[in-house]
Design a protein around this motif. Sequence first.
Motif, mmCIF file in Angstrom:
data_model
loop_
_atom_site.group_PDB
_atom_site.id
_atom_site.type_symbol
_atom_site.label_atom_id
_atom_site.label_comp_id
_atom_site.label_asym_id
_atom_site.label_seq_id
_atom_site.Cartn_x
_atom_site.Cartn_y
_atom_site.Cartn_z
ATOM 1 N N VAL A 70 0.843 -1.192 0.000
ATOM 2 C CA VAL A 70 0.000 0.000 0.000
ATOM 3 C C VAL A 70 0.875 1.238 0.000
ATOM 4 C CG1 VAL A 70 -1.917 -1.167 1.153
ATOM 5 C CG2 VAL A 70 -0.262 0.065 2.516
ATOM 6 N N GLN A 71 0.428 2.244 -0.677
ATOM 7 C CA GLN A 71 1.142 3.511 -0.758
ATOM 8 C C GLN A 71 0.224 4.579 -0.177
ATOM 9 O OE1 GLN A 71 2.440 4.104 -4.821
ATOM 10 N NE2 GLN A 71 3.099 1.984 -4.995
ATOM 11 N N ALA A 72 0.473 4.893 1.112
ATOM 12 C CA ALA A 72 -0.383 5.859 1.801
ATOM 13 C C ALA A 72 -0.385 7.181 1.043
ATOM 14 C CB ALA A 72 0.102 6.063 3.236
ATOM 15 N N GLY A 73 -1.557 7.624 0.676
ATOM 16 C CA GLY A 73 -1.699 8.870 -0.074
ATOM 17 C C GLY A 73 -1.805 8.656 -1.575
ATOM 18 N N ALA A 78 -4.410 8.294 3.176
ATOM 19 C CA ALA A 78 -3.178 9.033 3.458
ATOM 20 C C ALA A 78 -2.637 8.784 4.862
ATOM 21 C CB ALA A 78 -3.404 10.529 3.253
ATOM 22 N N THR A 79 -3.488 8.408 5.788
ATOM 23 C CA THR A 79 -3.006 8.171 7.143
ATOM 24 C C THR A 79 -2.423 6.763 7.261
ATOM 25 O OG1 THR A 79 -5.103 7.283 7.949
ATOM 26 C CG2 THR A 79 -4.781 9.691 8.103
ATOM 27 N N ILE A 80 -1.461 6.600 8.155
ATOM 28 C CA ILE A 80 -0.862 5.285 8.355
ATOM 29 C C ILE A 80 -1.907 4.304 8.879
ATOM 30 C CG2 ILE A 80 0.839 3.995 9.710
ATOM 31 C CD1 ILE A 80 2.687 6.417 9.441
ATOM 32 N N ALA A 81 -2.751 4.762 9.793
ATOM 33 C CA ALA A 81 -3.795 3.886 10.336
ATOM 34 C C ALA A 81 -4.742 3.406 9.232
ATOM 35 C CB ALA A 81 -4.574 4.609 11.421
ATOM 36 N N ALA A 83 -4.139 3.259 5.982
ATOM 37 C CA ALA A 83 -3.406 2.389 5.064
ATOM 38 C C ALA A 83 -3.197 1.000 5.672
ATOM 39 C CB ALA A 83 -2.067 3.024 4.699
ATOM 40 N N LEU A 84 -2.975 0.929 6.994
ATOM 41 C CA LEU A 84 -2.825 -0.371 7.659
ATOM 42 C C LEU A 84 -4.124 -1.172 7.632
ATOM 43 C CD1 LEU A 84 -0.584 0.502 10.710
ATOM 44 C CD2 LEU A 84 -0.125 -1.263 9.003
ATOM 45 N N VAL A 85 -5.238 -0.484 7.791
ATOM 46 C CA VAL A 85 -6.533 -1.171 7.704
ATOM 47 C C VAL A 85 -6.678 -1.795 6.317
ATOM 48 C CG1 VAL A 85 -9.033 -0.817 7.617
ATOM 49 C CG2 VAL A 85 -7.692 0.200 9.464
ATOM 50 N N GLN A 86 -6.341 -1.025 5.282
ATOM 51 C CA GLN A 86 -6.458 -1.552 3.927
ATOM 52 C C GLN A 86 -5.482 -2.707 3.700
ATOM 53 O OE1 GLN A 86 -6.643 1.207 0.569
ATOM 54 N NE2 GLN A 86 -5.208 -0.134 -0.511
ATOM 55 N N ALA A 87 -4.238 -2.566 4.140
ATOM 56 C CA ALA A 87 -3.243 -3.629 3.962
ATOM 57 C C ALA A 87 -3.681 -4.905 4.675
ATOM 58 C CB ALA A 87 -1.886 -3.168 4.478
ATOM 59 N N THR A 88 -4.221 -4.742 5.868
ATOM 60 C CA THR A 88 -4.671 -5.912 6.623
ATOM 61 C C THR A 88 -5.870 -6.566 5.943
ATOM 62 O OG1 THR A 88 -3.827 -4.934 8.658
ATOM 63 C CG2 THR A 88 -5.407 -6.730 8.897
ATOM 64 N N PRO A 128 10.791 7.202 7.628
ATOM 65 C CA PRO A 128 10.415 6.669 8.953
ATOM 66 C C PRO A 128 9.044 5.977 8.934
ATOM 67 C CG PRO A 128 11.179 8.943 9.148
ATOM 68 C CD PRO A 128 11.089 8.639 7.681
ATOM 69 N N GLU A 129 8.161 6.423 8.066
ATOM 70 C CA GLU A 129 6.831 5.806 7.991
ATOM 71 C C GLU A 129 6.906 4.350 7.537
ATOM 72 O OE1 GLU A 129 6.328 10.238 7.518
ATOM 73 O OE2 GLU A 129 7.661 8.732 6.654
ATOM 74 N N ALA A 130 7.876 4.024 6.674
ATOM 75 C CA ALA A 130 8.051 2.630 6.251
ATOM 76 C C ALA A 130 8.393 1.760 7.461
ATOM 77 C CB ALA A 130 9.132 2.527 5.181
ATOM 78 N N ASP A 131 9.205 2.310 8.367
ATOM 79 C CA ASP A 131 9.536 1.585 9.598
ATOM 80 C C ASP A 131 8.297 1.406 10.466
ATOM 81 O OD1 ASP A 131 12.132 1.669 8.652
ATOM 82 O OD2 ASP A 131 12.704 3.361 9.923
ATOM 83 N N LEU A 132 7.451 2.435 10.528
ATOM 84 C CA LEU A 132 6.217 2.321 11.308
ATOM 85 C C LEU A 132 5.304 1.233 10.735
ATOM 86 C CD1 LEU A 132 5.420 6.094 11.993
ATOM 87 C CD2 LEU A 132 6.351 4.398 13.589
ATOM 88 N N PHE A 133 5.264 1.115 9.409
ATOM 89 C CA PHE A 133 4.477 0.047 8.781
ATOM 90 C C PHE A 133 5.018 -1.323 9.183
ATOM 91 C CE2 PHE A 133 2.765 3.209 5.794
ATOM 92 C CZ PHE A 133 1.454 2.776 5.693
#
Length: 188
Positions: A70-73, A78-81, A83-88, A128-133
């Motif tokens: 997933v590519q947030a935005g 756009a939010t990490i949260a 994007a994580l919902v979609q990835a999950t 840093p967002e990639a690390d958060l993912f």
Amino acid sequence: MLAASTSRECARIIIRMAEVVGSAAGLRKDQLPLMAVVNTTSPLNNDPGELDAFFEYLRPGVPIMIAPEVQAGATAPATIAGALVQATAEFLALACVAQLVNPGNPLVYGTVSSVFDMKKMMLPYGAPEADLFSIATAQIARYYGIPSRGTGGSSDANAIGTQTGVESLMSNLSCLLAGVTYVNHSGG
């Protein structure tokens, strides 16, 4: 051995090669030295050829790493949260199919995600967002009781230097501290 293929024929060849290597090493047929990778095409889509290979790998019980990119935005909220919902959701959709086709088939929840840089029109893996993912994916995988995959050793630097070292260190360190089971791209 790790394989990603986009067709049923390629998957069959790769499985046959793993069977030859496995038999030479004295492994049983259910111990193939192989793990397949399936990347979803966000948002919520799969390439038909890759799905054909996915089903082919499920037949002999090859472990499958499902890694949404997933590519947030861009291809996700756009939010990490978000994007994580979609990835999950993308992971769970394929995980359900895998378990319907071959109950008990080993799975790994992976990530190849970051925030989309709209100025440069690229997905920065050293951000840093990639690390958060990677950290969040490890936590979600732990919740489901399965192994996780994160991206380590990543940098977006234009040349080898301080930025390369810091970004690479931080992506590896974040995966290590998060308890990621399999760190991809971490060597070098």
